[in-house]
Motif scaffolding. Structure first.
Motif, PDB file in Angstrom:
ATOM      1  N   VAL A  47     -12.323  10.075 -75.537  1.00 22.11           N
ATOM      2  CA  VAL A  47     -11.822  10.183 -76.901  1.00 22.11           C
ATOM      3  C   VAL A  47     -12.853   9.540 -77.824  1.00 22.11           C
ATOM      4  N   PHE A  48     -13.305  10.278 -78.824  1.00 24.02           N
ATOM      5  CA  PHE A  48     -14.250   9.751 -79.801  1.00 24.02           C
ATOM      6  C   PHE A  48     -13.490   9.415 -81.083  1.00 24.02           C
ATOM      7  N   THR A  49     -13.668   8.191 -81.574  1.00 22.71           N
ATOM      8  CA  THR A  49     -13.017   7.744 -82.800  1.00 22.71           C
ATOM      9  C   THR A  49     -14.094   7.267 -83.770  1.00 22.71           C
ATOM     10  N   GLY A  50     -14.013   7.715 -85.018  1.00 20.49           N
ATOM     11  CA  GLY A  50     -14.955   7.271 -86.045  1.00 20.49           C
ATOM     12  C   GLY A  50     -16.228   8.088 -86.147  1.00 20.49           C
ATOM     13  N   PHE A  51     -16.276   9.222 -85.467  1.00 20.95           N
ATOM     14  CA  PHE A  51     -17.481  10.057 -85.477  1.00 20.95           C
ATOM     15  C   PHE A  51     -17.347  11.261 -86.409  1.00 20.95           C
ATOM     16  N   TYR A  52     -16.446  11.208 -87.365  1.00 20.24           N
ATOM     17  CA  TYR A  52     -16.195  12.368 -88.210  1.00 20.24           C
ATOM     18  C   TYR A  52     -17.417  12.811 -89.009  1.00 20.24           C
ATOM     19  N   ARG A  53     -18.343  11.935 -89.292  1.00 20.78           N
ATOM     20  CA  ARG A  53     -19.569  12.313 -89.997  1.00 20.78           C
ATOM     21  C   ARG A  53     -20.774  12.366 -89.073  1.00 20.78           C
ATOM     22  N   TYR A  54     -20.558  12.115 -87.785  1.00 22.86           N
ATOM     23  CA  TYR A  54     -21.663  12.004 -86.841  1.00 22.86           C
ATOM     24  C   TYR A  54     -21.438  12.916 -85.635  1.00 22.86           C
ATOM     25  N   GLU A  55     -21.231  14.179 -85.893  1.00 21.59           N
ATOM     26  CA  GLU A  55     -20.952  15.152 -84.831  1.00 21.59           C
ATOM     27  C   GLU A  55     -22.122  15.272 -83.855  1.00 21.59           C
ATOM     28  N   GLN A  56     -23.332  15.309 -84.366  1.00 25.72           N
ATOM     29  CA  GLN A  56     -24.510  15.437 -83.509  1.00 25.72           C
ATOM     30  C   GLN A  56     -24.656  14.220 -82.589  1.00 25.72           C
ATOM     31  N   GLU A  57     -24.415  13.026 -83.116  1.00 25.48           N
ATOM     32  CA  GLU A  57     -24.503  11.816 -82.315  1.00 25.48           C
ATOM     33  C   GLU A  57     -23.410  11.797 -81.246  1.00 25.48           C
ATOM     34  N   LYS A  58     -22.217  12.255 -81.604  1.00 28.90           N
ATOM     35  CA  LYS A  58     -21.105  12.334 -80.650  1.00 28.90           C
ATOM     36  C   LYS A  58     -21.469  13.254 -79.494  1.00 28.90           C
ATOM     37  N   SER A  76      -6.793  13.168 -66.944  1.00 27.85           N
ATOM     38  CA  SER A  76      -7.016  11.918 -66.219  1.00 27.85           C
ATOM     39  C   SER A  76      -6.158  10.784 -66.792  1.00 27.85           C
ATOM     40  N   ASN A  77      -5.761   9.847 -65.912  1.00 29.45           N
ATOM     41  CA  ASN A  77      -5.032   8.647 -66.341  1.00 29.45           C
ATOM     42  C   ASN A  77      -5.969   7.601 -66.923  1.00 29.45           C
ATOM     43  N   LEU A  78      -7.258   7.729 -66.624  1.00 33.63           N
ATOM     44  CA  LEU A  78      -8.262   6.797 -67.127  1.00 33.63           C
ATOM     45  C   LEU A  78      -8.843   7.361 -68.421  1.00 33.63           C
ATOM     46  N   GLU A  79      -8.821   6.557 -69.471  1.00 29.90           N
ATOM     47  CA  GLU A  79      -9.320   7.011 -70.772  1.00 29.90           C
ATOM     48  C   GLU A  79     -10.514   6.159 -71.186  1.00 29.90           C
ATOM     49  N   LEU A  80     -11.533   6.831 -71.680  1.00 30.69           N
ATOM     50  CA  LEU A  80     -12.697   6.158 -72.265  1.00 30.69           C
ATOM     51  C   LEU A  80     -12.696   6.501 -73.749  1.00 30.69           C
ATOM     52  N   GLU A  81     -12.465   5.487 -74.567  1.00 24.24           N
ATOM     53  CA  GLU A  81     -12.482   5.690 -76.008  1.00 24.24           C
ATOM     54  C   GLU A  81     -13.790   5.132 -76.547  1.00 24.24           C
ATOM     55  N   VAL A  82     -14.537   5.980 -77.226  1.00 25.64           N
ATOM     56  CA  VAL A  82     -15.810   5.585 -77.829  1.00 25.64           C
ATOM     57  C   VAL A  82     -15.551   5.455 -79.326  1.00 25.64           C
ATOM     58  N   ILE A  83     -15.675   4.231 -79.834  1.00 26.48           N
ATOM     59  CA  ILE A  83     -15.292   3.932 -81.212  1.00 26.48           C
ATOM     60  C   ILE A  83     -16.527   3.520 -82.016  1.00 26.48           C
ATOM     61  N   LEU A  84     -16.747   4.203 -83.127  1.00 27.93           N
ATOM     62  CA  LEU A  84     -17.840   3.869 -84.037  1.00 27.93           C
ATOM     63  C   LEU A  84     -17.226   3.293 -85.309  1.00 27.93           C
ATOM     64  N   LEU A 121     -20.458  -0.088 -81.913  1.00 27.35           N
ATOM     65  CA  LEU A 121     -20.106   1.002 -81.006  1.00 27.35           C
ATOM     66  C   LEU A 121     -19.335   0.357 -79.855  1.00 27.35           C
ATOM     67  N   THR A 122     -18.078   0.746 -79.718  1.00 27.90           N
ATOM     68  CA  THR A 122     -17.193   0.157 -78.715  1.00 27.90           C
ATOM     69  C   THR A 122     -16.861   1.183 -77.651  1.00 27.90           C
ATOM     70  N   GLU A 132      -8.571  -1.887 -69.582  1.00 26.98           N
ATOM     71  CA  GLU A 132      -9.194  -2.393 -68.361  1.00 26.98           C
ATOM     72  C   GLU A 132     -10.522  -3.099 -68.661  1.00 26.98           C
ATOM     73  N   LYS A 133     -11.257  -2.548 -69.618  1.00 24.92           N
ATOM     74  CA  LYS A 133     -12.579  -3.077 -69.954  1.00 24.92           C
ATOM     75  C   LYS A 133     -12.915  -2.648 -71.372  1.00 24.92           C
ATOM     76  N   GLU A 134     -13.647  -3.495 -72.074  1.00 23.83           N
ATOM     77  CA  GLU A 134     -14.086  -3.146 -73.429  1.00 23.83           C
ATOM     78  C   GLU A 134     -15.465  -3.752 -73.667  1.00 23.83           C
ATOM     79  N   SER A 135     -16.391  -2.921 -74.113  1.00 22.47           N
ATOM     80  CA  SER A 135     -17.739  -3.376 -74.454  1.00 22.47           C
ATOM     81  C   SER A 135     -18.010  -3.031 -75.904  1.00 22.47           C
ATOM     82  N   VAL A 136     -18.547  -3.984 -76.642  1.00 22.95           N
ATOM     83  CA  VAL A 136     -18.861  -3.777 -78.056  1.00 22.95           C
ATOM     84  C   VAL A 136     -20.355  -4.004 -78.243  1.00 22.95           C
ATOM     85  N   TYR A 137     -21.010  -3.045 -78.874  1.00 21.09           N
ATOM     86  CA  TYR A 137     -22.445  -3.131 -79.149  1.00 21.09           C
ATOM     87  C   TYR A 137     -22.660  -3.197 -80.655  1.00 21.09           C
TER      88      TYR A 137
END
Length: 177
Positions: A47-58, A76-84, A121-122, A132-137
């Motif tokens: 799931v991509f969140t916050g990429f509404y102006r960055y389609e190419q980067e997504k 899948s029961n496992l979700e990876l959310e990429v947040i900008l 970028l999370t 389960e895990k969260e990384s913030v850059y």
């Protein structure tokens, strides 16, 4: 040349100096991580969140995931959310920053102005809704606008630098998986 034409010419010069002549210099990508459990390379719902102006980067991030063996599965029961997220820049000397902007405006772009851009970028991994895990850059860059920065424009274009930082953060995250 009338006074109105002179004013119009000045605004035209400032427009060119601010919007066409811009160079960016990136910061080092810094990671902050909360890890509860190890996540392997398995099928995930992305799931991509916050990429509404960055389609190419997504799309670039999605391609990196695919190349690294992370398979997208909408069921899948496992979700990876990429947040900008955009962060408000903090200027150490706000008065000098504002003064620099006014001097750039009055000089018609001959004195470059400085703008700071900061984002995070999370990567948030959750299983059945539990994180389960969260990384913030932290991603940041200094942009300079004005006529003297024309020399740096080709190699330090802000969109190119920003995309490179997102790719670097994604690759750092994949190494941690």
């Amino acid at each position: 040349m009338t006074f109105n034409h002179k004013i119009l010419s000045l605004f035209h010069s400032v427009f060119i100096a601010f919007f066409l002549n811009c160079a960016a210099f990136s910061d080092t990508v810094i990671s902050k991580e909360r890890k509860f459990q190890s996540i392997g390379k398995e099928k995930v719902r992305i799931v991509f969140t916050g990429f509404y102006r960055y389609e190419q980067e997504k799309n670039t991030i999605a391609e990196i995931f695919l190349k690294e063996g992370i398979v997208e599965d909408p069921d899948s029961n496992l979700e990876l959310e990429v947040i900008l997220q955009k962060k408000e820049p903090v200027y150490k000397y706000l008065f000098i920053h504002r003064l620099n902007f006014i001097i750039t405006l009055l000089s018609g772009g001959f004195v470059p102005s400085h703008i700071r851009t900061e984002k995070t970028l999370t990567f948030r991994y959750s299983k059945l809704g539990a994180v389960e895990k969260e990384s913030v850059y932290d991603i940041g860059m200094d942009q300079w606008r004005g006529i003297p920065v024309v020399i740096f424009m080709i190699t330090h274009w802000p969109n190119k630098i920003y995309k490179e930082q997102l790719i670097e953060a994604t690759k750092l995250e994949i190494k941690e998986i």
